[in-house]
Design an enzyme around this catalytic site. Structure first.
Site, PDB file in Angstrom:
ATOM      1  N   LYS A 169      17.016  -5.396  33.465  1.00 59.35           N
ATOM      2  CA  LYS A 169      16.178  -6.224  32.817  1.00 59.35           C
ATOM      3  C   LYS A 169      14.885  -6.264  33.291  1.00 59.35           C
ATOM      4  CE  LYS A 169      16.458 -11.324  31.422  1.00 59.35           C
ATOM      5  NZ  LYS A 169      14.971 -11.261  31.354  1.00 59.35           N
TER       6      LYS A 169
ATOM      7  N   ARG B 268       9.686  -8.646  24.772  1.00 54.40           N
ATOM      8  CA  ARG B 268      10.620  -7.860  23.747  1.00 54.40           C
ATOM      9  C   ARG B 268       9.722  -7.497  22.326  1.00 54.40           C
ATOM     10  NH1 ARG B 268      16.098  -9.749  23.260  1.00 54.40           N
ATOM     11  NH2 ARG B 268      17.064  -8.318  21.672  1.00 54.40           N
TER      12      ARG B 268
ATOM     13  N   GLU C  23      11.420  -3.318  24.937  1.00 51.10           N
ATOM     14  CA  GLU C  23      10.704  -4.256  25.404  1.00 51.10           C
ATOM     15  C   GLU C  23       9.414  -2.997  25.641  1.00 51.10           C
ATOM     16  OE1 GLU C  23      10.859  -6.843  28.393  1.00 51.10           O
ATOM     17  OE2 GLU C  23      12.920  -7.589  27.689  1.00 51.10           O
TER      18      GLU C  23
ATOM     19  N   LYS D  60      22.865 -12.394  31.063  1.00 48.13           N
ATOM     20  CA  LYS D  60      22.003 -11.838  32.107  1.00 48.13           C
ATOM     21  C   LYS D  60      22.300 -12.324  33.512  1.00 48.13           C
ATOM     22  CE  LYS D  60      18.787 -15.640  30.271  1.00 48.13           C
ATOM     23  NZ  LYS D  60      17.598 -15.818  29.705  1.00 48.13           N
TER      24      LYS D  60
ATOM     25  N   PHE E  74      16.658  -0.282  24.127  1.00 42.49           N
ATOM     26  CA  PHE E  74      17.991  -0.520  24.654  1.00 42.49           C
ATOM     27  C   PHE E  74      18.985  -0.561  23.279  1.00 42.49           C
ATOM     28  CE2 PHE E  74      15.683  -4.633  25.262  1.00 42.49           C
ATOM     29  CZ  PHE E  74      16.076  -5.156  24.712  1.00 42.49           C
TER      30      PHE E  74
ATOM     31  N   ARG F 192      22.329 -16.381  20.481  1.00 42.94           N
ATOM     32  CA  ARG F 192      22.735 -16.081  21.949  1.00 42.94           C
ATOM     33  C   ARG F 192      24.095 -16.028  22.265  1.00 42.94           C
ATOM     34  NH1 ARG F 192      18.716 -16.701  25.851  1.00 42.94           N
ATOM     35  NH2 ARG F 192      17.443 -17.923  24.518  1.00 42.94           N
TER      36      ARG F 192
ATOM     37  N   GLU G  89      22.542  -3.063  32.243  1.00 45.16           N
ATOM     38  CA  GLU G  89      21.249  -2.266  32.136  1.00 45.16           C
ATOM     39  C   GLU G  89      20.118  -3.279  32.951  1.00 45.16           C
ATOM     40  OE1 GLU G  89      21.868  -0.832  27.525  1.00 45.16           O
ATOM     41  OE2 GLU G  89      20.536  -2.799  27.957  1.00 45.16           O
TER      42      GLU G  89
ATOM     43  N   ARG H 154       9.674 -10.858  19.574  1.00 45.79           N
ATOM     44  CA  ARG H 154      10.910 -11.590  19.350  1.00 45.79           C
ATOM     45  C   ARG H 154      10.764 -12.857  18.301  1.00 45.79           C
ATOM     46  NH1 ARG H 154      13.319 -14.360  24.610  1.00 45.79           N
ATOM     47  NH2 ARG H 154      14.365 -15.468  23.219  1.00 45.79           N
TER      48      ARG H 154
END
Length: 512
Positions: free
Chosen positions: A210, A215, A259, A380, A299, A374, A208, A230
């Site tokens: 970035k 966010r 986002e 990413k 997303f 995470r 996807e 976030r």
């Protein structure tokens, strides 16, 4: 709880290399803590202040104060003193800050003083981050770590869960459920060095775009829409176009992850600073929205129609998202079967960069939503920018870095043969590099005011960074974003450092 106990544990955790030892130390600490201590203990362990930055510099913290003979400060008393310090403003505020800091340090023992200086200056580095604290909390309360992690995810706050768990035991975890209107911590991504690495690690995946936006998590319950960042801040009133977009969707109960981003007339992203400035604007929102409109790009779906989707694999969550959100409001993506489709993934990255975005996120199709973590299921990938810059000055460190020159002032060459500062960094410095850097910069020093050491502009350092943004603080009108040290380039002289024009040419969307 006495502050000395927390300071001692912080020191022991910093010295422990094994994760199991860190967890055991934190578990013992949590067993001793009262529930009301938790909102202070947890952020202190992670090196954070509940009050945020206090604006207290090295000159104030470095003033010698005779330490107390015996420990008497409690963590809650320290928190109250720092809250009072945070509220100081207006004429005479600097003198008042000096007085309050002096009183606090005078009530602290020598070990407590060291801990407080590191905490206030943001240099507590003992590895007691929230992920380790969750494990320690679970062990202290006799609760399954997975259940504690899920509760923290749903509550959006480790402190909230810890207070309930220490007060009422494992049964308290049942209170924390996914609820529309109550934000949860977002799932985060690790970094991969290349698309090939990411696809090789994940297999079947989605790649996807970035986006370099902000966010957001959008909640809708009937006509009520709430938008959270976030960090779980409520920014609904600042983004009326996001509320309107959410109300246009067919479902009337959902939680979406995505986002917001500002685009120009051609559909290309405007600078991150413009998006961030718009999202941060609280005054005359209508005028700000007209000047810099933002668009939502979703997303993921966490809940739709009252159904909790967190445990579903990503491909199922995305199917729910696609049923609810029209394609123009969904992030661009391509789905891969695995390494056989690597060329398609690399082509997608090139197209994404050409569209002005900062990279891609590669996501496992089978992974559940690991909110607040995470995890390895999202990776990413973005180009690494590097510059060779000259060290103009360095700041004396605190805490573990006391006696070492730490925070570097970085400059690029200018057309007139001078240097323009582009920012600072203390990231990426190992203990060995700190020691070497301190000795080397001392040899180049021309002035030392006790806080900043100005040096001859002769030492070149390679810096990695994520991009640049406009800044009125620096003479070139721009500043580096997330700069970190890669290595020193003693093979290069300052005349071989990068120029301001080189920096600006590499980032044409950002101009001072």
């Amino acid at each position: 709880m006495l502050l000395i106990r927390l300071a001692d544990v912080s020191r022991e955790v910093a010295a422990a290399s094994a994760r199991s030892r860190k967890i055991a130390l934190l578990a013992a600490l949590f067993r001793e803590a009262e529930a009301e201590d938790v909102p202070v203990v947890i952020p202190y362990l992670a090196g954070r202040l509940p009050q945020g930055r206090l604006g207290i510099g090295g000159k104030v913290l470095g003033r010698p104060v005779a330490p107390a003979a015996a420990p008497t400060l409690t963590v809650r008393e320290v928190d109250a003193r720092l809250t009072a310090l945070r509220k100081v403003s207006g004429p005479g505020s600097q003198a008042e800050r000096v007085r309050l800091v002096g009183e606090l340090m005078g009530a602290a023992t020598e070990d407590e003083q060291r801990f407080l200086v590191a905490l206030i200056s943001g240099e507590v580095r003992q590895g007691a981050l929230d992920a380790v604290a969750v494990e320690g909390l679970a062990e202290a309360a006799g609760a399954p770590p997975a259940d504690v992690r899920r509760a923290v995810m749903l509550a959006g706050s480790l402190q909230t869960v810890a207070r309930a768990l220490l007060a009422d035991g494992p049964a308290a975890l049942e209170r924390f459920r996914l609820t529309v209107g109550r934000p949860v911590l977002p799932m985060l991504a690790h970094t991969a060095s290349s698309v090939a690495e990411a696809v090789g690690r994940l297999g079947a995946c989605a790649v996807e775009e970035k986006l370099d936006g902000i966010r957001v998590q959008v909640h809708r319950d009937g006509d009520t829409v709430r938008v959270h960042t976030r960090t779980l801040d409520d920014i609904t009133d600042r983004l009326p176009e996001i509320t309107s977009a959410a109300r246009e969707l067919h479902g009337d109960s959902f939680i979406l992850d995505g986002e917001v981003i500002a685009l120009d007339e051609s559909g290309r992203p405007r600078s991150f600073q413009e998006t961030a400035g718009r999202v941060g604007s609280r005054v005359d929102v209508a005028a700000a929205a007209a000047a810099v409109p933002v668009s939502p790009v979703f997303f993921d779906a966490l809940s739709v129609g009252g159904r909790d989707l967190l445990g579903l694999p990503f491909f199922e969550r995305h199917a729910e998202l696609a049923r609810l959100v029209p394609e123009p409001m969904r992030v661009r993506r391509t789905v891969l079967a695995g390494e056989a489709d690597l060329r398609a993934a690399e082509d997608f990255l090139e197209e994404t960069l050409a569209r002005g975005h900062e990279g891609v996120v590669v996501k496992s199709l089978d992974a559940p939503y690991g909110a607040g973590r995470r995890g390895a299921a999202w990776l990413k990938v973005k180009p690494v920018h590097t510059l060779d810059l000259v060290v103009l000055a360095a700041e004396w460190g605190h805490g573990r870095r006391t006696g070492r020159l730490s925070n570097l002032h970085l400059g690029a060459r200018t057309a007139d043969g001078g240097f323009a500062m582009l920012g600072k960094t203390f990231k990426g410095l190992t203990d060995a590099l700190l020691a070497w850097q301190t000795d080397r910069l001392r040899d180049l020093a021309v002035e030392d005011d006790g806080w900043v050491v100005t040096v001859r502009p002769e030492l070149v350092v390679e810096i990695a960074y994520d991009g640049i943004q406009r800044s009125s603080r620096y003479p070139a009108g721009v500043a580096l974003r997330f700069a970190r040290v890669v290595r020193y380039r003693e093979d290069k002289g300052p005349e071989q450092a990068d120029t301001v024009e080189t920096v600006l040419a590499a980032h044409p969307r950002v101009r001072p």
